[in-house]
Design an enzyme around this catalytic site. Sequence first.
Site, PDB file in Angstrom:
ATOM      1  N   HIS A 151       0.855  -1.198   0.000  1.00  0.00           N
ATOM      2  CA  HIS A 151       0.000   0.000   0.000  1.00  0.00           C
ATOM      3  C   HIS A 151       0.882   1.235   0.000  1.00  0.00           C
ATOM      4  O   HIS A 151       1.944   1.256   0.620  1.00  0.00           O
ATOM      5  CB  HIS A 151      -0.905   0.001   1.241  1.00  0.00           C
ATOM      6  CG  HIS A 151      -2.047   0.972   1.144  1.00  0.00           C
ATOM      7  ND1 HIS A 151      -1.908   2.311   1.437  1.00  0.00           N
ATOM      8  CD2 HIS A 151      -3.346   0.808   0.768  1.00  0.00           C
ATOM      9  CE1 HIS A 151      -3.076   2.926   1.257  1.00  0.00           C
ATOM     10  NE2 HIS A 151      -3.955   2.041   0.850  1.00  0.00           N
ATOM     11  N   ASP A 185      -7.828  -4.304  -0.457  1.00  0.00           N
ATOM     12  CA  ASP A 185      -8.401  -4.514  -1.793  1.00  0.00           C
ATOM     13  C   ASP A 185      -8.343  -5.976  -2.220  1.00  0.00           C
ATOM     14  O   ASP A 185      -9.232  -6.462  -2.912  1.00  0.00           O
ATOM     15  CB  ASP A 185      -7.659  -3.649  -2.817  1.00  0.00           C
ATOM     16  CG  ASP A 185      -7.794  -2.160  -2.524  1.00  0.00           C
ATOM     17  OD1 ASP A 185      -8.934  -1.712  -2.383  1.00  0.00           O
ATOM     18  OD2 ASP A 185      -6.774  -1.472  -2.418  1.00  0.00           O
TER      19      ASP A 185
END
Length: 434
Positions: free
Chosen positions: A310, A368
């Site tokens: 991320h 995600d």
Amino acid sequence: MNTSENKATLSFSDGSAPIEFPIYKGTVGPDVIDIRKLYGATGKFTYDPGFMSTAACNSSITYIDGDKGELQYRGYPIEQLAVKADFMETCYLLLNGELPNEKQKAEFVDTVTKHTMVHEQMQFFFRGFRRDAHPMSVLVGTVGALASFYHDSLDINDAKQREISAIRLIAKMPTLVAMAYKYSIGQPFMYPRNDLSYSANFMRMMFGNPCEEYKVNDVLVRALDRILILHADHEQNASTSTVRLAGSSGANPFACIAAGIACLWGPAHGGANEAALTMLKEIGSVDNIPAFIEKVKDKNSGVKLMGFGHRVYKNFDPRAKLMRETCHEVLNELGLQDDPLFKLAMELEKIALNDEYFVSRKLYPNVDFYSGIVQSALGIPVSLFTGIFAMARTIGWIAQWNEMIADPEQKIGRPRQLFVGSPVRDVPPLKDRK
């Protein structure tokens, strides 16, 4: 904002006099240097592509510590909110600064529930789109169009009208997302039901039909509710900054949220869970994972591991741990543990969590990766993943917009530039141009 006793001094090698700037301390996180007087004092701007080192506002809503892997809404850790609160409580918290008591929650839920219907004429907007239109283009258009129907809540200087707009957006977004889905598959729109919870109502509008009563599955409803909580806000990201920038011009809230949806549509922002699921489908089977991993490790292959790592979190994404639990709950509830796609996902997760290459680079599965798997298991098509994200993030956008409007220091956004084009020149006659 508290002024620090320390000052920042900017010195110049060209002999110009040094300039002193105040330093402000937040509740937590890095201090900020107030450079507002820089241009007036020096005739110079700062240069910060992507605003990686620039604080554009004060905010008391969401705090992230990427190095520690922390996410807090109004001071409450996401790990606690996702377990001890539902999405409606989270909405109330983000809007009002405190968690509701039982009476406040009941009133808030009742108010939101009674605003879930959209104007009947909205159906004609949908009919203007092709059936294969991307749901995000449909949402940009229909959310912006809400301003055409609700003229009584467009005065941004009236706190009561801002509150009504906030409620309308939170309430109507699930209805519009579900309508976008139903339109794409040629099924009739399902009206909202006031006796169902926010998430259960959305599931019914998505997957119910007039021929039979929709059976609510509490495990699946809880999974959707958790997805919404985990995506509700994420500090000053691209779409939130877009909403604030649009709002700084005095644009109405529906237009601002439509702008946020348009930004979220970008694959580098809201499309990450879609990219993760697409990657799994391209790998194809568990047998192909070793070869795929080797390609990921080869810098020249151009193959990326989607849904891992991320930009902000340099540690494990705190939302991913919670989404992982939900992912396994949903797969167990639906008996999908042996489904080839989900089996592949779990095997890839195991390798990434144990392979030194990924562990040393902190390429952990992010939210995600898991939310894409969960949404797919729920029956939500990949094209609608970002629409679900928009539905969740609407509360964060509207809370940030509301905070910005009430901030006395807020000015219309106007980033500066380092101009590298041609210096001034004269326009030659047409016959003399080469």
